[in-house]
Write a protein that holds these residues in place. Structure first.
Motif, PDB file in Angstrom:
ATOM      1  N   UNK A 116       8.064  -0.610  44.211  1.00  0.00           N
ATOM      2  CA  UNK A 116       7.735   0.463  44.888  1.00  0.00           C
ATOM      3  C   UNK A 116       7.561  -0.398  47.422  1.00  0.00           C
ATOM      4  N   UNK A 117       8.271   0.449  48.080  1.00  0.00           N
ATOM      5  CA  UNK A 117       8.505   0.154  49.566  1.00  0.00           C
ATOM      6  C   UNK A 117       7.392   0.391  50.260  1.00  0.00           C
ATOM      7  N   UNK A 167      -2.925  -8.558  41.003  1.00  0.00           N
ATOM      8  CA  UNK A 167      -2.264  -8.522  39.658  1.00  0.00           C
ATOM      9  C   UNK A 167      -3.552  -8.625  38.508  1.00  0.00           C
ATOM     10  N   UNK A 168      -3.154  -7.686  37.730  1.00  0.00           N
ATOM     11  CA  UNK A 168      -3.675  -8.372  36.036  1.00  0.00           C
ATOM     12  C   UNK A 168      -3.252  -7.936  35.058  1.00  0.00           C
ATOM     13  N   UNK A 217      -6.927 -10.504  30.587  1.00  0.00           N
ATOM     14  CA  UNK A 217      -6.978 -11.161  29.892  1.00  0.00           C
ATOM     15  C   UNK A 217      -6.572 -12.159  31.829  1.00  0.00           C
ATOM     16  N   UNK A 218      -6.298 -11.137  32.989  1.00  0.00           N
ATOM     17  CA  UNK A 218      -5.606 -11.873  34.469  1.00  0.00           C
ATOM     18  C   UNK A 218      -5.781 -11.099  34.929  1.00  0.00           C
ATOM     19  N   UNK A 219      -5.949 -10.958  36.381  1.00  0.00           N
ATOM     20  CA  UNK A 219      -7.295 -10.606  37.002  1.00  0.00           C
ATOM     21  C   UNK A 219      -7.044 -11.334  39.013  1.00  0.00           C
ATOM     22  N   UNK A 220      -6.030 -11.062  39.690  1.00  0.00           N
ATOM     23  CA  UNK A 220      -6.854 -11.650  40.802  1.00  0.00           C
ATOM     24  C   UNK A 220      -6.006 -10.990  41.837  1.00  0.00           C
ATOM     25  N   UNK A 221      -6.348 -11.223  42.946  1.00  0.00           N
ATOM     26  CA  UNK A 221      -5.792 -10.343  44.565  1.00  0.00           C
ATOM     27  C   UNK A 221      -4.296 -11.277  44.931  1.00  0.00           C
ATOM     28  N   UNK A 232      -0.061  -5.510  35.157  1.00  0.00           N
ATOM     29  CA  UNK A 232      -0.809  -3.730  35.989  1.00  0.00           C
ATOM     30  C   UNK A 232      -1.493  -4.029  37.515  1.00  0.00           C
ATOM     31  N   UNK A 233      -0.089  -3.429  38.404  1.00  0.00           N
ATOM     32  CA  UNK A 233      -0.169  -3.450  39.926  1.00  0.00           C
ATOM     33  C   UNK A 233      -0.438  -2.168  40.276  1.00  0.00           C
ATOM     34  N   UNK A 234      -2.026  -1.924  40.511  1.00  0.00           N
ATOM     35  CA  UNK A 234      -1.714  -0.704  41.550  1.00  0.00           C
ATOM     36  C   UNK A 234      -1.136  -0.445  42.304  1.00  0.00           C
TER      37      UNK A 234
END
Length: 258
Positions: A170-171, A180-181, A189-193, A240-242
């Motif tokens: 993504x540009x 980041x999830x 199991x993981x979610x952080x900014x 997953x990164x929205x």
């Protein structure tokens, strides 16, 4: 803009920009020149969106994890290199070798270089970043510290398939706004900014460019934060990164008799 790379039913590999559910082929990653008609995404098997000349991974680059583990904040990236054979993409099956022992996932934000840069300032480094992708930096903890005289960063992170990239680059995303999830069998199991980074992407690129020339297509995984955990054969692991997408792989055990 989203860059992707896929394989057609006739085994042709196409790199290009996603436009209206199709991949518009381009002459090269980051190029403006269109070299063929659009290929429907439904007719492609997505691959890692880039084959990096250098696949660089960072360690200890998030404040929350550094604080929990009692680590000082680095002033220069602490990094390792993953071999080209570690590369895999969306939908891959990752086999855990018997010698790997306990393997953990590490969901990360990946930087993709778009311009050659050497000894650049952070401002110039920002201009050299093509975009961002999802990374899963699998690591064998059993191998990493097996020899007390030498932490084996390359071996522990270099097994086939242990460097997953995708699904796209993504540009036009703001890395500061990303989260980041990681989901394992559908459970978070993981979610952080991403904005908890110690060294920002422009700083990372600038500092690494003091050590080595960075070239278009090189990938830098920005490191992970709290929550990395072991995985076993049969598990589905999704980063997953929205704003970028979902990067899914399935874990497998060794093939008997192989």
């Amino acid at each position: 803009m989203y860059w992707a790379r896929g394989k057609t039913a006739t085994d042709e590999t196409v790199t290009g920009v996603i436009v209206n559910d199709s991949l518009e082929p381009r002459a090269a990653l980051g190029a403006d020149k269109v070299i063929g008609p659009p290929v429907p995404l439904a007719d492609l098997t997505l691959l890692a969106p880039v084959v990096p000349g250098k696949f660089i991974g960072l360690w200890n680059n998030f404040k929350a994890a550094a604080e929990k583990n009692g680590h000082e904040h680095p002033t220069h990236p602490l990094y390792f290199l993953k071999p080209d054979s570690a590369l895999s993409g969306p939908g891959a099956t990752i086999t855990i070798p018997p010698s790997a022992g306990r393997v953990v996932f590490e969901g990360e934000l990946g930087i993709v270089i778009g311009k050659t840069c050497k000894e650049v300032t952070p401002e110039a480094a920002q201009d050299a970043i093509l975009g961002y992708t999802c990374v899963n930096d699998f690591t064998s903890l059993g191998v990493l510290f097996a020899d007390p005289s030498f932490p084996q960063w390359t071996r522990s992170k270099g097994f086939d398939g242990f460097g997953v990239i995708g699904p796209v680059i993504a540009t036009d995303v703001d890395w500061r706004a990303l989260t980041v999830q990681v989901l394992v069998n559908g459970r978070e199991r993981q979610s952080y900014p991403a904005n908890d980074m110690i060294l920002s992407p422009p700083e990372i690129v600038s500092l690494l460019s003091q050590d080595m020339t960075l070239n278009p297509g090189d990938v830098i995984a920005c490191g992970t934060s709290l929550g990395a955990a072991p995985v076993k054969a049969g598990m589905e692991v999704v980063v997953v990164i929205e704003g970028i997408g979902a990067l899914s792989v399935t874990m497998a055990g060794p093939v008997p008799g192989a």
